[in-house]
Write a protein that holds these residues in place. Sequence first.
Motif, PDB file in Angstrom:
ATOM      1  N   SER A   3      28.045  34.313  30.851  1.00  0.00           N
ATOM      2  CA  SER A   3      27.348  34.917  29.722  1.00  0.00           C
ATOM      3  C   SER A   3      27.515  36.432  29.717  1.00  0.00           C
ATOM      4  CB  SER A   3      25.876  34.531  29.726  1.00  0.00           C
ATOM      5  OG  SER A   3      25.231  35.050  30.869  1.00  0.00           O
ATOM      6  N   VAL A   4      27.584  37.057  30.887  1.00  0.00           N
ATOM      7  CA  VAL A   4      27.788  38.499  30.957  1.00  0.00           C
ATOM      8  C   VAL A   4      29.186  38.843  30.452  1.00  0.00           C
ATOM      9  CG1 VAL A   4      27.982  40.474  32.510  1.00  0.00           C
ATOM     10  CG2 VAL A   4      26.146  38.808  32.842  1.00  0.00           C
ATOM     11  N   ILE A   5      30.171  38.089  30.893  1.00  0.00           N
ATOM     12  CA  ILE A   5      31.547  38.321  30.446  1.00  0.00           C
ATOM     13  C   ILE A   5      31.663  38.070  28.948  1.00  0.00           C
ATOM     14  CG2 ILE A   5      33.941  37.556  30.669  1.00  0.00           C
ATOM     15  CD1 ILE A   5      33.271  36.891  33.627  1.00  0.00           C
ATOM     16  N   LYS A  71      38.698  34.311  31.220  1.00  0.00           N
ATOM     17  CA  LYS A  71      39.603  33.857  32.285  1.00  0.00           C
ATOM     18  C   LYS A  71      40.414  35.022  32.843  1.00  0.00           C
ATOM     19  CE  LYS A  71      40.002  29.019  30.982  1.00  0.00           C
ATOM     20  NZ  LYS A  71      39.399  28.456  32.166  1.00  0.00           N
ATOM     21  N   ALA A  72      40.914  35.885  31.984  1.00  0.00           N
ATOM     22  CA  ALA A  72      41.705  37.035  32.440  1.00  0.00           C
ATOM     23  C   ALA A  72      40.826  38.017  33.211  1.00  0.00           C
ATOM     24  CB  ALA A  72      42.362  37.724  31.247  1.00  0.00           C
ATOM     25  N   GLY A  76      41.328  39.115  37.065  1.00  0.00           N
ATOM     26  CA  GLY A  76      41.406  40.512  37.464  1.00  0.00           C
ATOM     27  C   GLY A  76      40.443  40.835  38.597  1.00  0.00           C
ATOM     28  N   ILE A  77      39.234  40.272  38.537  1.00  0.00           N
ATOM     29  CA  ILE A  77      38.256  40.472  39.608  1.00  0.00           C
ATOM     30  C   ILE A  77      38.768  39.854  40.903  1.00  0.00           C
ATOM     31  CG2 ILE A  77      35.937  39.872  40.418  1.00  0.00           C
ATOM     32  CD1 ILE A  77      35.968  42.092  38.314  1.00  0.00           C
ATOM     33  N   MET A  81      39.537  41.737  44.410  1.00  0.00           N
ATOM     34  CA  MET A  81      38.941  41.325  45.677  1.00  0.00           C
ATOM     35  C   MET A  81      40.024  41.064  46.724  1.00  0.00           C
ATOM     36  SD  MET A  81      35.869  38.884  44.211  1.00  0.00           S
ATOM     37  CE  MET A  81      35.545  38.141  45.786  1.00  0.00           C
ATOM     38  N   GLU A  82      41.101  40.439  46.314  1.00  0.00           N
ATOM     39  CA  GLU A  82      42.199  40.160  47.238  1.00  0.00           C
ATOM     40  C   GLU A  82      42.845  41.439  47.738  1.00  0.00           C
ATOM     41  OE1 GLU A  82      46.439  37.902  47.031  1.00  0.00           O
ATOM     42  OE2 GLU A  82      44.710  36.818  46.229  1.00  0.00           O
ATOM     43  N   ILE A  83      42.991  42.410  46.862  1.00  0.00           N
ATOM     44  CA  ILE A  83      43.582  43.692  47.240  1.00  0.00           C
ATOM     45  C   ILE A  83      42.696  44.403  48.268  1.00  0.00           C
ATOM     46  CG2 ILE A  83      44.064  46.022  46.383  1.00  0.00           C
ATOM     47  CD1 ILE A  83      45.068  44.678  43.803  1.00  0.00           C
TER      48      ILE A  83
END
Length: 85
Positions: A3-5, A71-72, A76-77, A81-83
């Motif tokens: 809902s925030v997105i 979804k995009a 991106g998040i 996080m992976e980076i």
Amino acid sequence: MDSVIRDMYFESVDEDKINLSEEYEIARDICSEAYDKLVATLNEEQKKLFDLYYDAECNFSSEWGSTVFAKAFKLGIRLGMEIMQ
């Protein structure tokens, strides 16, 4: 979280602050002109049916756009996080 997105997609767009490309403005004008010409050729019953279709298509496109955005955004998040790991 969805809902925030979703709120970000639907509520944070200030059209006055978006720099629209010339291609976008041309496409918008072509669509508007074609719509006006088509509607002018329809009788009242056809106009009602076309307006129903047009509204449904706009809602579908909006929902599709918000789904792709969400979804995009999530991807991106996850990338961020992976980076950071």
